[in-house]
Scaffold this motif. Sequence first.
Motif, PDB file in Angstrom:
ATOM      1  N   TYR A  89      65.854  61.853  22.099  1.00  0.00           N
ATOM      2  CA  TYR A  89      66.843  62.405  23.013  1.00  0.00           C
ATOM      3  C   TYR A  89      66.359  63.758  23.506  1.00  0.00           C
TER       4      TYR A  89
ATOM      5  N   SER B 235      65.868  65.732  19.954  1.00  0.00           N
ATOM      6  CA  SER B 235      66.260  65.251  18.634  1.00  0.00           C
ATOM      7  C   SER B 235      65.755  63.841  18.422  1.00  0.00           C
ATOM      8  N   GLY B 236      65.698  63.474  17.148  1.00  0.00           N
ATOM      9  CA  GLY B 236      65.276  62.139  16.792  1.00  0.00           C
ATOM     10  C   GLY B 236      66.456  61.320  16.303  1.00  0.00           C
ATOM     11  N   TRP B 237      66.151  60.132  15.808  1.00  0.00           N
ATOM     12  CA  TRP B 237      67.187  59.213  15.354  1.00  0.00           C
ATOM     13  C   TRP B 237      67.434  59.318  13.862  1.00  0.00           C
ATOM     14  N   GLY B 238      68.566  58.821  13.451  1.00  0.00           N
ATOM     15  CA  GLY B 238      68.816  58.526  12.054  1.00  0.00           C
ATOM     16  C   GLY B 238      69.207  59.718  11.214  1.00  0.00           C
ATOM     17  N   ASP B 239      69.546  59.447   9.964  1.00  0.00           N
ATOM     18  CA  ASP B 239      70.047  60.477   9.068  1.00  0.00           C
ATOM     19  C   ASP B 239      69.005  61.548   8.744  1.00  0.00           C
ATOM     20  N   THR B 240      67.723  61.194   8.800  1.00  0.00           N
ATOM     21  CA  THR B 240      66.702  62.212   8.526  1.00  0.00           C
ATOM     22  C   THR B 240      66.679  63.280   9.604  1.00  0.00           C
ATOM     23  N   ASN B 241      67.254  62.963  10.743  1.00  0.00           N
ATOM     24  CA  ASN B 241      67.348  63.947  11.826  1.00  0.00           C
ATOM     25  C   ASN B 241      68.798  64.353  12.061  1.00  0.00           C
ATOM     26  N   ALA B 242      69.637  64.097  11.059  1.00  0.00           N
ATOM     27  CA  ALA B 242      71.067  64.315  11.212  1.00  0.00           C
ATOM     28  C   ALA B 242      71.378  65.736  11.655  1.00  0.00           C
ATOM     29  N   GLY B 243      72.100  65.828  12.772  1.00  0.00           N
ATOM     30  CA  GLY B 243      72.612  67.113  13.230  1.00  0.00           C
ATOM     31  C   GLY B 243      71.572  68.113  13.642  1.00  0.00           C
ATOM     32  N   LYS B 244      70.329  67.689  13.768  1.00  0.00           N
ATOM     33  CA  LYS B 244      69.249  68.633  14.049  1.00  0.00           C
ATOM     34  C   LYS B 244      68.684  68.442  15.438  1.00  0.00           C
ATOM     35  N   SER B 245      68.674  69.511  16.199  1.00  0.00           N
ATOM     36  CA  SER B 245      67.956  69.543  17.459  1.00  0.00           C
ATOM     37  C   SER B 245      66.895  70.627  17.362  1.00  0.00           C
TER      38      SER B 245
END
Lengths: 117, 114
Positions: free
Chosen positions: B32, B92-102
Amino acid sequence: KAGVTQTPRYLIKTRGQQVTLSCSPISGHRSVSWYQQTPGQGLQFLFEYFSETQRNKGNFPGRFSGRQFSNSRSEMNVSTLELGDSALYLCASSLRGTSGASYNEQFFGPGTRLTVL
Amino acid sequence: QKEVEQDPGPLSVPEGAIVSLNCTYSNSAFQYFMWYRQYSRKGPELLMYTYSSGNKEDGRFTAQVDKSSKYISLFIRDSQPSDSATYLCAMSGWGDTNAGKSTFGDGTTLTVKP
């Protein structure tokens, strides 16, 4: 609908002290992320909480910590403050926090401006 | 080297000009691509997001993503003094490993002169 609120808006502390910042997300949002914004490093991700659990963490020392309450409100704490911790601390909330098949927009609060003397 | 590099600016343009803001990135996991606008003493506000390569238009704003080149742009047509702000690209990336992180670029400060 009320936006993300952060308190206090401004804070002055001295080196060695600790500080707690508060964030109230948009109603219904369960994910809260924290960011640090400085002129030299830009906006950097600190951590993210969802349903009272920390799911993701950035590259910051252990002096930076946080928590989330059952009503999704979140606090972040910085212990043993250093001059370099002077920054704008931003909180962002979103419905879920993860990005999968559909984008999950983050809404930012106005930030807390922390000055360490 | 930072994962996201943004043309630093500052940019100063006359009212009515077309503005081009650009970022490059190195992480292929980014899915994204967002553009935020930040006024002084305010938090960032999302302008647009895109998911795939190509163009997305919203009024005077057009976001462009070229995943093959790892390059994104934001174009502002008929720029107005009210567009004067700092513009931040974010990814940002997908999934919980990238949760809430930009991951953000450093921002470009734009001034539109009447």
